[in-house]
Write a protein that holds these residues in place. Structure first.
Motif, PDB file in Angstrom:
ATOM      1  N   ILE A 133       0.834  -1.202   0.000  1.00 23.78           N
ATOM      2  CA  ILE A 133       0.000   0.000   0.000  1.00 23.78           C
ATOM      3  C   ILE A 133       0.867   1.249   0.000  1.00 23.78           C
ATOM      4  N   ALA A 134       1.890   1.287   0.844  1.00 27.40           N
ATOM      5  CA  ALA A 134       2.753   2.470   0.927  1.00 27.40           C
ATOM      6  C   ALA A 134       3.395   2.793  -0.419  1.00 27.40           C
ATOM      7  N   ASN A 135       3.807   1.774  -1.140  1.00 23.19           N
ATOM      8  CA  ASN A 135       4.489   1.998  -2.416  1.00 23.19           C
ATOM      9  C   ASN A 135       3.535   2.155  -3.594  1.00 23.19           C
ATOM     10  N   SER A 136       2.237   2.174  -3.327  1.00 22.76           N
ATOM     11  CA  SER A 136       1.274   2.405  -4.407  1.00 22.76           C
ATOM     12  C   SER A 136       0.855   3.870  -4.498  1.00 22.76           C
ATOM     13  N   TYR A 137       1.431   4.741  -3.637  1.00 21.09           N
ATOM     14  CA  TYR A 137       1.099   6.164  -3.627  1.00 21.09           C
ATOM     15  C   TYR A 137       2.355   7.013  -3.675  1.00 21.09           C
ATOM     16  N   ASN A 138       2.193   8.259  -4.127  1.00 21.75           N
ATOM     17  CA  ASN A 138       3.169   9.304  -3.864  1.00 21.75           C
ATOM     18  C   ASN A 138       2.806   9.888  -2.504  1.00 21.75           C
ATOM     19  N   VAL A 139       3.642   9.692  -1.506  1.00 25.30           N
ATOM     20  CA  VAL A 139       3.340  10.143  -0.148  1.00 25.30           C
ATOM     21  C   VAL A 139       4.154  11.398   0.140  1.00 25.30           C
ATOM     22  N   PHE A 140       3.500  12.406   0.709  1.00 21.17           N
ATOM     23  CA  PHE A 140       4.192  13.667   0.988  1.00 21.17           C
ATOM     24  C   PHE A 140       3.777  14.182   2.355  1.00 21.17           C
ATOM     25  N   ASP A 141       4.529  15.187   2.851  1.00 21.56           N
ATOM     26  CA  ASP A 141       4.121  15.887   4.055  1.00 21.56           C
ATOM     27  C   ASP A 141       4.421  17.375   3.959  1.00 21.56           C
ATOM     28  N   SER A 142       5.687  17.780   3.856  1.00 21.46           N
ATOM     29  CA  SER A 142       6.028  19.205   3.854  1.00 21.46           C
ATOM     30  C   SER A 142       6.064  19.789   2.445  1.00 21.46           C
ATOM     31  N   GLY A 143       5.311  19.222   1.541  1.00 15.51           N
ATOM     32  CA  GLY A 143       5.247  19.666   0.149  1.00 15.51           C
ATOM     33  C   GLY A 143       5.295  18.461  -0.759  1.00 15.51           C
ATOM     34  N   ILE A 144       4.564  18.529  -1.849  1.00 15.06           N
ATOM     35  CA  ILE A 144       4.540  17.387  -2.765  1.00 15.06           C
ATOM     36  C   ILE A 144       5.953  17.116  -3.284  1.00 15.06           C
ATOM     37  N   GLY A 145       6.342  15.849  -3.272  1.00 14.51           N
ATOM     38  CA  GLY A 145       7.698  15.476  -3.665  1.00 14.51           C
ATOM     39  C   GLY A 145       8.672  15.481  -2.499  1.00 14.51           C
ATOM     40  N   THR A 146       8.160  15.667  -1.276  1.00 11.83           N
ATOM     41  CA  THR A 146       9.001  15.611  -0.078  1.00 11.83           C
ATOM     42  C   THR A 146       8.324  14.743   0.969  1.00 11.83           C
ATOM     43  N   ILE A 147       9.071  13.811   1.530  1.00 12.83           N
ATOM     44  CA  ILE A 147       8.553  12.958   2.596  1.00 12.83           C
ATOM     45  C   ILE A 147       9.507  13.039   3.782  1.00 12.83           C
ATOM     46  N   SER A 148       8.961  13.341   4.956  1.00 12.48           N
ATOM     47  CA  SER A 148       9.774  13.561   6.152  1.00 12.48           C
ATOM     48  C   SER A 148       9.337  12.661   7.301  1.00 12.48           C
ATOM     49  N   HIS A 149       8.820  11.490   6.979  1.00  8.74           N
ATOM     50  CA  HIS A 149       8.398  10.544   8.004  1.00  8.74           C
ATOM     51  C   HIS A 149       8.759   9.122   7.585  1.00  8.74           C
ATOM     52  N   HIS A 150       9.005   8.301   8.558  1.00  8.97           N
ATOM     53  CA  HIS A 150       9.074   6.862   8.337  1.00  8.97           C
ATOM     54  C   HIS A 150       8.099   6.192   9.289  1.00  8.97           C
ATOM     55  N   LEU A 151       7.812   4.908   9.049  1.00  9.09           N
ATOM     56  CA  LEU A 151       6.754   4.214   9.766  1.00  9.09           C
ATOM     57  C   LEU A 151       7.283   2.927  10.396  1.00  9.09           C
ATOM     58  N   LEU A 152       6.677   2.555  11.525  1.00 11.57           N
ATOM     59  CA  LEU A 152       6.852   1.226  12.074  1.00 11.57           C
ATOM     60  C   LEU A 152       5.502   0.525  12.010  1.00 11.57           C
ATOM     61  N   VAL A 153       5.484  -0.648  11.407  1.00  9.86           N
ATOM     62  CA  VAL A 153       4.257  -1.437  11.342  1.00  9.86           C
ATOM     63  C   VAL A 153       4.534  -2.797  11.972  1.00  9.86           C
ATOM     64  N   ALA A 154       3.535  -3.339  12.643  1.00 12.10           N
ATOM     65  CA  ALA A 154       3.661  -4.655  13.253  1.00 12.10           C
ATOM     66  C   ALA A 154       2.357  -5.400  13.048  1.00 12.10           C
ATOM     67  N   ASP A 155       2.449  -6.711  12.940  1.00 16.71           N
ATOM     68  CA  ASP A 155       1.221  -7.475  12.725  1.00 16.71           C
ATOM     69  C   ASP A 155       1.062  -8.561  13.785  1.00 16.71           C
ATOM     70  N   ALA A 156      -0.080  -9.205  13.754  1.00 16.18           N
ATOM     71  CA  ALA A 156      -0.426 -10.190  14.776  1.00 16.18           C
ATOM     72  C   ALA A 156       0.251 -11.527  14.560  1.00 16.18           C
ATOM     73  N   TRP A 157       1.087 -11.638  13.535  1.00 19.77           N
ATOM     74  CA  TRP A 157       1.841 -12.859  13.288  1.00 19.77           C
ATOM     75  C   TRP A 157       3.270 -12.743  13.806  1.00 19.77           C
ATOM     76  N   GLY A 158       3.516 -11.727  14.620  1.00 14.45           N
ATOM     77  CA  GLY A 158       4.813 -11.582  15.261  1.00 14.45           C
ATOM     78  C   GLY A 158       5.889 -11.013  14.368  1.00 14.45           C
ATOM     79  N   ARG A 159       5.499 -10.193  13.392  1.00 16.28           N
ATOM     80  CA  ARG A 159       6.469  -9.563  12.495  1.00 16.28           C
ATOM     81  C   ARG A 159       6.326  -8.044  12.589  1.00 16.28           C
ATOM     82  N   SER A 160       7.410  -7.354  12.350  1.00 15.90           N
ATOM     83  CA  SER A 160       7.357  -5.896  12.265  1.00 15.90           C
ATOM     84  C   SER A 160       8.329  -5.435  11.189  1.00 15.90           C
TER      85      SER A 160
END
Length: 323
Positions: A222-249
């Motif tokens: 899902i993340a790689n199916s969009y152009n994600v921005f925050d402080s202006g289009i073409g700029t991304i200033s965040h990273h994410l931590l995701v974890a699931d119920a199968w014991g992976r992150s």
């Protein structure tokens, strides 16, 4: 909300999500658009949604009724400036975040997070979209235009309509499949948007992940199916931590034109406000004392902690945001 996982949220000025696998998430989401008492606006039962707002301890809670896809589209048009270059959203920068996963016990995986920001009121919303997974997610009231001392109990119905924007401003949450996600500020990366992809604000990405992902692989897709921005289009200033119920992150961090997926190699994983892609743990420890403190605490017990111990780690790295 139709949760088929047991989900525990412990709140003490901090966020801790506990994911306990007891079943599978539903495949056929068919909730009604409203409960028969409200008025649909862009698919949302505004009356039932706004009237569900209540104060619960130190935060507000709300149940979001109906299909909010049109509101997401409208908000996205506003944030991207329609066909233009969008607006500068640099004020939306959580600078002192600490997140970690603790995965030693696959039946009780934990995702903990500090969201150290200027003081603000907090909204916890229960979402149950007709074509997505049910979720619980947090929103800063300041992102919706409500100040620290706003008395929401005494606002008019019209003044409360800004609460409908909560669905777009989601920095973290957990869905019925036990998939949890949270973001943290990091140094900006610029890129050339892909014209074949929709452009969305970074908190809308969290919303998309909660609505559509069962595990970290689907979250990365899902993340790689969009152009994600925050402080202006073409700029991304965040990273994410995701974890699931199968014991992976996994950490999703934008580099080389895509979100790179850095999966956990131990029974724990830590994320703060420094880039992690292609960096060793020793380098990360040297660069950030919060990373070092959280990592060492988790390493000392091989990621085997309970909720109280997780909150203790978060309290140990909590920061007061500058006045």
């Amino acid at each position: 909300m139709r949760f088929t996982k047991v989900i525990s949220l412990l709140i003490a000025g901090l966020l801790l999500c506990q994911l306990v696998v007891v079943g599978g998430c539903h495949e056929d989401a068919t909730s009604p658009a409203n409960d028969g008492t409200g008025t649909l606006v862009d698919g949302v039962d505004t009356l039932s949604t706004i009237n569900s707002l209540q104060k619960t301890g130190d935060l507000y809670t709300m149940h979001y009724y109906g299909d909010y896809s049109d509101i997401l589209d409208d908000m996205n048009q506003s944030m991207t400036g329609g066909a233009g270059n969008g607006s500068d959203n640099s004020a939306w920068m959580p600078s002192f975040c600490t997140l970690f996963s603790a995965l030693s016990d696959p039946d009780s995986a934990l995702l903990g997070r500090n969201f150290d920001n200027p003081l603000c009121q907090v909204l916890l919303t229960n979402y149950d979209p007709p074509a997505g997974y049910a979720s619980l997610a947090f929103t800063r009231m300041s992102d919706l235009g409500y100040g620290l001392y706003a008395d929401l109990d005494n606002l008019t119905f019209e003044e409360k309509l800004g609460l409908l924007r909560a669905v777009y401003f989601v920095p973290d949450g957990i869905n019925e499949c036990g998939l949890a996600a949270g973001l943290a500020y990091v140094s900006p990366v610029t890129y050339t948007p892909d014209g074949s992809k929709e452009t969305i604000f970074v908190t809308c990405l969290i919303r998309k992940i909660l609505d559509g992902a069962r595990n970290i692989d689907e979250a990365a897709t899902i993340a790689n199916s969009y152009n994600v921005f925050d402080s202006g289009i073409g700029t991304i200033s965040h990273h994410l931590l995701v974890a699931d119920a199968w014991g992976r992150s996994a950490i999703l961090e934008f580099d080389q034109g895509a979100f790179q997926v850095i999966e956990n190699s131990t029974a724990w994983q830590v994320l703060t406000n420094i880039p992690v892609y292609n960096r060793s743990v020793s380098d990360l420890k040297a660069l950030c004392w919060r990373y070092r403190t959280a990592y060492d605490a988790l390493e000392s017990v091989a990621g085997d902690i309970d909720g109280g111990e997780a909150l203790g780690i978060l309290q140990g790295v909590s920061q007061r945001f500058p006045d």
